[in-house]
Scaffold this motif. Structure first.
Motif, short mmCIF file in Angstrom:
data_model
loop_
_atom_site.label_atom_id
_atom_site.label_comp_id
_atom_site.label_asym_id
_atom_site.label_seq_id
_atom_site.Cartn_x
_atom_site.Cartn_y
_atom_site.Cartn_z
N LEU A 1 42.61 42.75 39.01
CA LEU A 1 41.29 42.34 39.48
C LEU A 1 40.82 43.32 40.55
CD1 LEU A 1 42.10 38.54 39.98
CD2 LEU A 1 41.59 39.76 37.86
N VAL A 2 39.60 43.82 40.40
CA VAL A 2 39.07 44.82 41.31
C VAL A 2 37.78 44.31 41.94
CG1 VAL A 2 38.26 47.20 41.56
CG2 VAL A 2 40.08 46.66 39.90
N GLY A 3 37.69 44.40 43.27
CA GLY A 3 36.50 43.99 43.99
C GLY A 3 36.20 44.95 45.12
N SER A 4 35.11 44.68 45.84
CA SER A 4 34.71 45.57 46.93
C SER A 4 34.05 44.77 48.04
CB SER A 4 33.74 46.64 46.40
OG SER A 4 33.12 47.32 47.47
N TYR A 5 34.30 45.18 49.28
CA TYR A 5 33.67 44.54 50.42
C TYR A 5 32.21 44.97 50.56
CZ TYR A 5 38.17 42.73 51.93
OH TYR A 5 39.37 42.04 51.99
N ALA B 1 35.74 38.25 43.63
CA ALA B 1 36.17 39.12 42.53
C ALA B 1 37.68 39.09 42.32
CB ALA B 1 35.72 40.55 42.78
N THR B 2 38.43 38.68 43.36
CA THR B 2 39.90 38.72 43.26
C THR B 2 40.53 37.33 43.45
OG1 THR B 2 40.08 39.30 45.61
CG2 THR B 2 40.01 41.12 44.02
N SER B 3 39.73 36.28 43.33
CA SER B 3 40.25 34.93 43.59
C SER B 3 41.06 34.37 42.43
CB SER B 3 39.09 33.98 43.89
OG SER B 3 38.24 33.84 42.76
N PHE B 4 40.96 34.98 41.25
CA PHE B 4 41.73 34.55 40.08
C PHE B 4 43.21 34.92 40.29
CE2 PHE B 4 42.62 35.60 35.40
CZ PHE B 4 42.92 34.29 35.08
N TYR B 5 44.09 34.36 39.47
CA TYR B 5 45.53 34.49 39.72
C TYR B 5 46.15 35.83 39.32
CZ TYR B 5 47.68 34.43 35.08
OH TYR B 5 48.12 34.78 33.84
N GLY B 6 45.37 36.79 38.85
CA GLY B 6 45.92 38.06 38.39
C GLY B 6 46.94 38.67 39.34
N LYS B 7 47.96 39.27 38.77
CA LYS B 7 49.06 39.80 39.58
C LYS B 7 48.62 40.96 40.46
CE LYS B 7 53.76 41.63 39.27
NZ LYS B 7 54.88 42.00 38.36
#
Length: 308
Positions: free
Chosen positions: A227-231, A241-247
């Motif tokens: 999961l990739v996100g940005s501030y 963007a990164t709240s899902f459980y992805g490792k």
């Protein structure tokens, strides 16, 4: 007037004729064709291939939400990402998949609109993957931007749960989501289309999706999520963007200026500033000038199964 002998002769002839006909009728009944056997069930997909680092798998690139109602998205948006994969030696098919009837330059398209329920969008994607790859014993990777990440999440979860109308299984080894509103999007609170409402973190659809057991998001054979996100994302926060459980999770620092439409256009090298986690977000470590850029993270997540 006929004599008795004549009448007996005629009756005898009729009996002989009837006797000759009856056996024939019996034979006809006995030799009638048997009912056709039931058609065999559709062949099940071959077992999932062994998980390996590979550059010859097909990759599906799934775009995000189009804010202009009735408009589509040009799948050439993925050209820089696809070029990077090719330069890295990727030999598998690079497939662009769209879900608006006004889309252009996509490998495959589902003729939907902003009012099309994600259930139907994800069902179309699931069958495309199943018919072209899973049914042939092949696995694929997926790189998805924004709403596209919820489309593949829906596809995998609904297949895993056995929802009506979905294929029996999917082989999806790696998924990379870029700026996907896993935890909702503040933008979605201010637009009223069906798909906007389904991106609201507090609403029914996303609330349902996030309430499912994490195992529902593992395709047959397993799925590795990055999961990739940005501030600096102006539509989906780094946390959303990164709240899902992805490792594997990457959050680019604000000074990198990665906005919502930048993930697939920039960052083919390294030397970026980010926070990174490889333990489902339990611990984030800050890396200064030591992270892969967004496009390179997509490649790494698809190939190495982790964003480094």
């Amino acid at each position: 007037m006929e004599s008795g002998t004549s009448r007996r002769s005629r009756w005898a002839a009729k009996l002989i004729t009837l006797a000759a006909v009856v056996p024939a009728l019996v034979v006809t009944v006995q030799t009638a064709p048997a009912p056709a056997a039931p058609a065999p069930a559709a062949a099940q997909a071959a077992d999932a291939p062994k998980r390996v680092d590979s550059k010859n798998r097909a990759v599906y690139f799934v775009h995000g939400y189009q804010r202009k109602e009735g408009k589509g998205i040009n799948c050439q948006m993925w050209n820089k990402t696809k070029d990077h994969f090719k330069k890295k030696g990727w030999t598998g098919s690079l497939i662009t998949w769209g879900y608006y009837k006004a889309d252009s330059n996509c490998t495959y398209e589902y003729p939907g609109t902003q009012e099309t329920d994600l259930k139907y969008v994800s069902r179309s994607l699931a069958w495309n993957i199943y018919n072209r790859y899973t049914s042939k014993g092949k696995t694929v990777d997926v790189v998805a931007h924004s709403l596209g990440g919820l489309v593949i999440r829906n596809a995998i979860a609904r297949v895993k749960r056995g929802h009506d109308g979905f294929p029996p299984k999917l082989y999806v080894e790696d998924v990379v989501t870029l700026g996907t509103p896993h935890g909702g999007s503040d933008f979605a609170d201010f637009c009223g289309t069906k798909q906007c409402k389904q991106m609201r973190g507090h609403a029914g659809h996303l609330k349902w999706l996030n309430g499912l057991p994490t195992g529902n998001f593992q395709a047959t054979g397993g799925t590795n999520w990055t999961l990739v996100g940005s501030y600096n994302d102006n539509s989906v926060t780094a946390f959303q963007a990164t709240s899902f459980y992805g490792k594997h999770k990457v959050r680019y620092l604000a000074n990198e200026n990665v906005e919502h439409s930048d993930y697939y256009k920039t960052g083919v090298g390294n030397g970026w500033n980010c926070y990174r986690s490889s333990d489902y977000g339990k611990n984030f470590k800050k890396y200064t000038a030591a992270c892969a850029g967004p496009i390179n993270s997509a490649y790494i997540g698809a190939y190495f199964q982790s964003a480094r």
